[in-house]
Design a protein around this motif. Structure first.
Motif, PDB file in Angstrom:
ATOM      1  N   GLY A 147       2.566  -4.607   8.962  1.00 18.01           N
ATOM      2  CA  GLY A 147       2.770  -4.776   7.522  1.00 18.01           C
ATOM      3  C   GLY A 147       1.497  -4.526   6.739  1.00 18.01           C
ATOM      4  N   ARG A 148       0.369  -4.964   7.284  1.00 16.72           N
ATOM      5  CA  ARG A 148      -0.907  -4.750   6.602  1.00 16.72           C
ATOM      6  C   ARG A 148      -1.239  -3.279   6.517  1.00 16.72           C
ATOM      7  NH1 ARG A 148      -5.059  -8.859   9.226  1.00 16.72           N
ATOM      8  NH2 ARG A 148      -3.694  -8.496  10.978  1.00 16.72           N
ATOM      9  N   VAL A 149      -1.031  -2.561   7.612  1.00 19.28           N
ATOM     10  CA  VAL A 149      -1.340  -1.129   7.628  1.00 19.28           C
ATOM     11  C   VAL A 149      -0.479  -0.410   6.596  1.00 19.28           C
ATOM     12  CG1 VAL A 149      -1.193   0.985   9.019  1.00 19.28           C
ATOM     13  CG2 VAL A 149      -2.179  -1.089  10.003  1.00 19.28           C
ATOM     14  N   GLN A 150       0.818  -0.743   6.541  1.00 22.40           N
ATOM     15  CA  GLN A 150       1.717  -0.106   5.574  1.00 22.40           C
ATOM     16  C   GLN A 150       1.314  -0.461   4.143  1.00 22.40           C
ATOM     17  OE1 GLN A 150       4.233   2.208   6.105  1.00 22.40           O
ATOM     18  NE2 GLN A 150       4.049   2.364   3.897  1.00 22.40           N
ATOM     19  N   LEU A 151       0.989  -1.736   3.912  1.00 30.45           N
ATOM     20  CA  LEU A 151       0.608  -2.163   2.573  1.00 30.45           C
ATOM     21  C   LEU A 151      -0.681  -1.478   2.131  1.00 30.45           C
ATOM     22  CD1 LEU A 151       1.236  -3.905   0.130  1.00 30.45           C
ATOM     23  CD2 LEU A 151      -0.072  -5.731   1.187  1.00 30.45           C
ATOM     24  N   VAL A 152      -1.659  -1.406   3.012  1.00 34.35           N
ATOM     25  CA  VAL A 152      -2.924  -0.749   2.665  1.00 34.35           C
ATOM     26  C   VAL A 152      -2.684   0.737   2.400  1.00 34.35           C
ATOM     27  CG1 VAL A 152      -5.200  -0.083   3.537  1.00 34.35           C
ATOM     28  CG2 VAL A 152      -4.405  -2.442   3.778  1.00 34.35           C
ATOM     29  N   ASP A 153      -1.822   1.369   3.194  1.00 34.24           N
ATOM     30  CA  ASP A 153      -1.504   2.779   2.975  1.00 34.24           C
ATOM     31  C   ASP A 153      -0.805   2.961   1.628  1.00 34.24           C
ATOM     32  OD1 ASP A 153      -1.603   5.484   3.900  1.00 34.24           O
ATOM     33  OD2 ASP A 153       0.564   5.366   4.269  1.00 34.24           O
ATOM     34  N   ASP A 154       0.151   2.086   1.311  1.00 34.86           N
ATOM     35  CA  ASP A 154       0.832   2.145   0.015  1.00 34.86           C
ATOM     36  C   ASP A 154      -0.157   1.929  -1.125  1.00 34.86           C
ATOM     37  OD1 ASP A 154       3.233   2.523   1.342  1.00 34.86           O
ATOM     38  OD2 ASP A 154       3.922   0.456   1.076  1.00 34.86           O
ATOM     39  N   TYR A 155      -1.083   0.996  -0.932  1.00 36.19           N
ATOM     40  CA  TYR A 155      -2.092   0.713  -1.944  1.00 36.19           C
ATOM     41  C   TYR A 155      -2.986   1.940  -2.161  1.00 36.19           C
ATOM     42  CZ  TYR A 155      -5.625  -1.763  -4.601  1.00 36.19           C
ATOM     43  OH  TYR A 155      -6.469  -2.154  -5.585  1.00 36.19           O
ATOM     44  N   ARG A 156      -3.388   2.591  -1.064  1.00 34.07           N
ATOM     45  CA  ARG A 156      -4.227   3.788  -1.167  1.00 34.07           C
ATOM     46  C   ARG A 156      -3.502   4.886  -1.943  1.00 34.07           C
ATOM     47  NH1 ARG A 156      -3.819   8.295   0.926  1.00 34.07           N
ATOM     48  NH2 ARG A 156      -2.395   7.635   2.558  1.00 34.07           N
ATOM     49  N   ILE A 157      -2.212   5.060  -1.678  1.00 38.89           N
ATOM     50  CA  ILE A 157      -1.428   6.072  -2.391  1.00 38.89           C
ATOM     51  C   ILE A 157      -1.371   5.750  -3.879  1.00 38.89           C
ATOM     52  CG2 ILE A 157       0.908   7.007  -2.665  1.00 38.89           C
ATOM     53  CD1 ILE A 157       1.154   6.706   0.446  1.00 38.89           C
ATOM     54  N   ALA A 158      -1.120   4.493  -4.226  1.00 41.47           N
ATOM     55  CA  ALA A 158      -1.082   4.083  -5.635  1.00 41.47           C
ATOM     56  C   ALA A 158      -2.456   4.241  -6.277  1.00 41.47           C
ATOM     57  CB  ALA A 158      -0.595   2.639  -5.750  1.00 41.47           C
ATOM     58  N   PHE A 159      -3.492   3.880  -5.541  1.00 43.02           N
ATOM     59  CA  PHE A 159      -4.873   4.004  -5.995  1.00 43.02           C
ATOM     60  C   PHE A 159      -5.172   5.465  -6.369  1.00 43.02           C
ATOM     61  CE2 PHE A 159      -9.405   4.500  -5.032  1.00 43.02           C
ATOM     62  CZ  PHE A 159      -9.975   3.344  -5.535  1.00 43.02           C
ATOM     63  N   GLU A 160      -4.840   6.382  -5.468  1.00 40.27           N
ATOM     64  CA  GLU A 160      -5.090   7.806  -5.711  1.00 40.27           C
ATOM     65  C   GLU A 160      -4.210   8.331  -6.837  1.00 40.27           C
ATOM     66  OE1 GLU A 160      -4.771   9.849  -1.949  1.00 40.27           O
ATOM     67  OE2 GLU A 160      -6.547   8.838  -1.139  1.00 40.27           O
ATOM     68  N   ALA A 161      -2.958   7.881  -6.909  1.00 36.73           N
ATOM     69  CA  ALA A 161      -2.056   8.321  -7.981  1.00 36.73           C
ATOM     70  C   ALA A 161      -2.584   7.881  -9.343  1.00 36.73           C
ATOM     71  CB  ALA A 161      -0.654   7.776  -7.742  1.00 36.73           C
ATOM     72  N   ASP A 162      -3.109   6.661  -9.431  1.00 39.19           N
ATOM     73  CA  ASP A 162      -3.676   6.197 -10.699  1.00 39.19           C
ATOM     74  C   ASP A 162      -4.853   7.071 -11.120  1.00 39.19           C
ATOM     75  OD1 ASP A 162      -1.883   4.165 -11.211  1.00 39.19           O
ATOM     76  OD2 ASP A 162      -3.237   2.537 -10.646  1.00 39.19           O
ATOM     77  N   ILE A 163      -5.720   7.403 -10.195  1.00 37.60           N
ATOM     78  CA  ILE A 163      -6.869   8.250 -10.524  1.00 37.60           C
ATOM     79  C   ILE A 163      -6.390   9.625 -10.996  1.00 37.60           C
ATOM     80  CG2 ILE A 163      -8.883   9.463  -9.582  1.00 37.60           C
ATOM     81  CD1 ILE A 163      -9.408   6.964  -7.860  1.00 37.60           C
ATOM     82  N   ILE A 164      -5.437  10.204 -10.284  1.00 37.90           N
ATOM     83  CA  ILE A 164      -4.896  11.513 -10.683  1.00 37.90           C
ATOM     84  C   ILE A 164      -4.300  11.426 -12.084  1.00 37.90           C
ATOM     85  CG2 ILE A 164      -3.075  13.210 -10.196  1.00 37.90           C
ATOM     86  CD1 ILE A 164      -3.589  12.529  -7.166  1.00 37.90           C
ATOM     87  N   ASN A 165      -3.517  10.390 -12.348  1.00 32.13           N
ATOM     88  CA  ASN A 165      -2.907  10.227 -13.669  1.00 32.13           C
ATOM     89  C   ASN A 165      -3.952  10.057 -14.763  1.00 32.13           C
ATOM     90  OD1 ASN A 165      -0.270  10.501 -12.760  1.00 32.13           O
ATOM     91  ND2 ASN A 165      -0.048   8.319 -12.364  1.00 32.13           N
ATOM     92  N   LEU A 166      -5.030   9.342 -14.462  1.00 33.46           N
ATOM     93  CA  LEU A 166      -6.101   9.181 -15.448  1.00 33.46           C
ATOM     94  C   LEU A 166      -6.784  10.516 -15.752  1.00 33.46           C
ATOM     95  CD1 LEU A 166      -7.602   5.834 -14.149  1.00 33.46           C
ATOM     96  CD2 LEU A 166      -6.581   6.198 -16.414  1.00 33.46           C
ATOM     97  N   LEU A 167      -6.859  11.387 -14.767  1.00 38.21           N
ATOM     98  CA  LEU A 167      -7.494  12.698 -14.962  1.00 38.21           C
ATOM     99  C   LEU A 167      -6.572  13.694 -15.661  1.00 38.21           C
ATOM    100  CD1 LEU A 167      -9.237  13.027 -11.476  1.00 38.21           C
ATOM    101  CD2 LEU A 167     -10.330  12.498 -13.672  1.00 38.21           C
ATOM    102  N   ILE A 168      -5.270  13.538 -15.501  1.00 41.80           N
ATOM    103  CA  ILE A 168      -4.318  14.488 -16.070  1.00 41.80           C
ATOM    104  C   ILE A 168      -4.352  14.477 -17.600  1.00 41.80           C
ATOM    105  CG2 ILE A 168      -1.833  14.882 -16.395  1.00 41.80           C
ATOM    106  CD1 ILE A 168      -1.529  14.512 -13.374  1.00 41.80           C
ATOM    107  N   GLY A 169      -4.526  13.322 -18.225  1.00 37.86           N
ATOM    108  CA  GLY A 169      -4.545  13.245 -19.691  1.00 37.86           C
ATOM    109  C   GLY A 169      -5.602  14.149 -20.313  1.00 37.86           C
ATOM    110  N   PRO A 170      -6.881  13.956 -19.970  1.00 34.84           N
ATOM    111  CA  PRO A 170      -7.900  14.832 -20.558  1.00 34.84           C
ATOM    112  C   PRO A 170      -7.780  16.281 -20.087  1.00 34.84           C
ATOM    113  CG  PRO A 170      -8.919  13.165 -19.140  1.00 34.84           C
ATOM    114  CD  PRO A 170      -7.477  12.841 -19.242  1.00 34.84           C
ATOM    115  N   LEU A 171      -7.265  16.503 -18.883  1.00 35.27           N
ATOM    116  CA  LEU A 171      -7.042  17.884 -18.432  1.00 35.27           C
ATOM    117  C   LEU A 171      -5.966  18.555 -19.283  1.00 35.27           C
ATOM    118  CD1 LEU A 171      -7.276  17.622 -14.556  1.00 35.27           C
ATOM    119  CD2 LEU A 171      -8.601  19.159 -16.024  1.00 35.27           C
ATOM    120  N   ALA A 172      -4.920  17.814 -19.635  1.00 35.34           N
ATOM    121  CA  ALA A 172      -3.878  18.368 -20.507  1.00 35.34           C
ATOM    122  C   ALA A 172      -4.459  18.715 -21.875  1.00 35.34           C
ATOM    123  CB  ALA A 172      -2.719  17.391 -20.641  1.00 35.34           C
TER     124      ALA A 172
END
Length: 149
Positions: free
Chosen positions: A40-65
């Motif tokens: 469960g920890r491995v899955q949760l950490v993996d899910d957290y990493r995906i959300a972490f990276e998605a947030d960064i990508i989303n933050l970059l998309i605004g000024p890129l747009a």
């Protein structure tokens, strides 16, 4: 509060600001706080990493747009050589970049690894905005929002 719009076959739904509202001190502290089995920890950490990276990508998309819109309006090229991370400050990205840096403080890696991860995520965001279908959807949504005011 959720906003949902359908426009020419495009659907956008915005809920909240980010996938991760409050950053933990580190991934290690997140793992230490869990009482689940190791699987469960491995899955949760993996899910957290995906959300972490998605947030960064989303933050970059605004000024890129914004940068792409300005480039198109001024009939200028839009490419990695002209628009890089530092250039995003010129397109309203200062606060977004500050949040990205806040995220990266919690990324369990050394500076070089963090820089490499940021470059990787910037490329993902840049490619998203550069994709014709994605850009068309972004432009249609922006046009719809502006006409709705």
């Amino acid at each position: 509060m959720a906003y949902q719009s359908a426009y020419d076959g495009c659907i956008a739904r915005v809920e909240g600001e980010r996938l991760i509202e409050l950053l933990p001190p580190s991934i290690d502290s997140l793992m230490n706080g869990l009482t689940e089995r190791r699987d469960g920890r491995v899955q949760l950490v993996d899910d957290y990493r995906i959300a972490f990276e998605a947030d960064i990508i989303n933050l970059l998309i605004g000024p890129l747009a914004e940068a792409k819109h300005v480039a198109e309006t001024d009939d200028e090229p839009f490419n990695h050589k002209l628009v890089n991370l530092d250039a995003l400050k010129n397109y309203g990205g200062s606060s977004d970049l500050a949040l990205v840096n806040e995220y990266l403080q919690f990324f369990p890696a050394d500076k070089q690894q963090k820089d490499e991860k940021l470059d990787e995520l910037f490329t993902v965001a840049f490619n998203f905005i550069s994709n014709a279908a994605n850009w068309s959807a972004v432009a249609k949504l922006a046009d719809h929002i502006l006409r709705s005011k």
